[in-house]
Design a protein around this motif. Sequence first.
Motif, PDB file in Angstrom:
ATOM      1  N   LEU A   1       0.839  -1.202   0.000  1.00  0.00           N
ATOM      2  CA  LEU A   1       0.000   0.000   0.000  1.00  0.00           C
ATOM      3  C   LEU A   1       0.874   1.253   0.000  1.00  0.00           C
ATOM      4  N   ILE A   2       1.894   1.242   0.818  1.00  0.00           N
ATOM      5  CA  ILE A   2       2.803   2.385   0.907  1.00  0.00           C
ATOM      6  C   ILE A   2       3.621   2.515  -0.382  1.00  0.00           C
ATOM      7  N   ALA A   3       4.081   1.388  -0.927  1.00  0.00           N
ATOM      8  CA  ALA A   3       4.839   1.427  -2.185  1.00  0.00           C
ATOM      9  C   ALA A   3       3.984   1.954  -3.321  1.00  0.00           C
ATOM     10  N   ASP A   4       2.718   1.561  -3.364  1.00  0.00           N
ATOM     11  CA  ASP A   4       1.811   2.080  -4.397  1.00  0.00           C
ATOM     12  C   ASP A   4       1.657   3.592  -4.263  1.00  0.00           C
ATOM     13  N   ALA A   5       1.569   4.067  -3.035  1.00  0.00           N
ATOM     14  CA  ALA A   5       1.472   5.512  -2.816  1.00  0.00           C
ATOM     15  C   ALA A   5       2.752   6.209  -3.269  1.00  0.00           C
ATOM     16  N   LEU A   6       3.891   5.612  -2.964  1.00  0.00           N
ATOM     17  CA  LEU A   6       5.163   6.170  -3.407  1.00  0.00           C
ATOM     18  C   LEU A   6       5.185   6.275  -4.932  1.00  0.00           C
ATOM     19  N   MET A   7       4.703   5.224  -5.597  1.00  0.00           N
ATOM     20  CA  MET A   7       4.703   5.228  -7.061  1.00  0.00           C
ATOM     21  C   MET A   7       3.778   6.308  -7.610  1.00  0.00           C
TER      22      MET A   7
END
Length: 193
Positions: free
Chosen positions: A13-19
Amino acid sequence: MPKKVDRQERRTLIADALMRVAADQGLEAVSLRHVAAAAGVSSGMVQHYFRTKDEMMAFALDVVRDRNQVRVTEALARLGEQPPPRLLLRTMIATLLPLDEHTRADGRVALAFLAYTAVRPAAASALREETAQLVGFIAGLLPGRNPDADAAGLLALMEGLGVYLLGGQYTAEQALGALDAQLDLLFGSSARA
């Protein structure tokens, strides 16, 4: 009873937000605070899962890599058993190119990470090994006297086409045309499937 949290799901979830932040605003906008806001979580939660921006960036690149692997595996499976090497390479490279909005988002993150690793050699070490493996795989499919150099050139072409696609200098048709022209040089135009 405390709620059980899936650590991998939260990290993703956090990685998707970073992307999303990197794709929409550029890598310079990626911070724990901006990523937390995009994920709809607290900065403390982001820090719980990623101590540093480098950890967060590396995980996001792993997510992109995993998505690409799934796309490539599915595309190659549609080719059936033992496809000709030229068709296999064209399918693999075309699948990795940012030809639509979904793959462009992943492509922007990958490009941002490459720029990020240019000034952080430790972050680039995993990419060096993966690149060497990819060149070796491609070289094993190529005819000719110097398959290692041809494979490195084909990989460089793929990266360059990706940059031109992301920058809007090339359309999908132009990029695929350039890819086909290079494959014709390597395999001969009669090898087209």
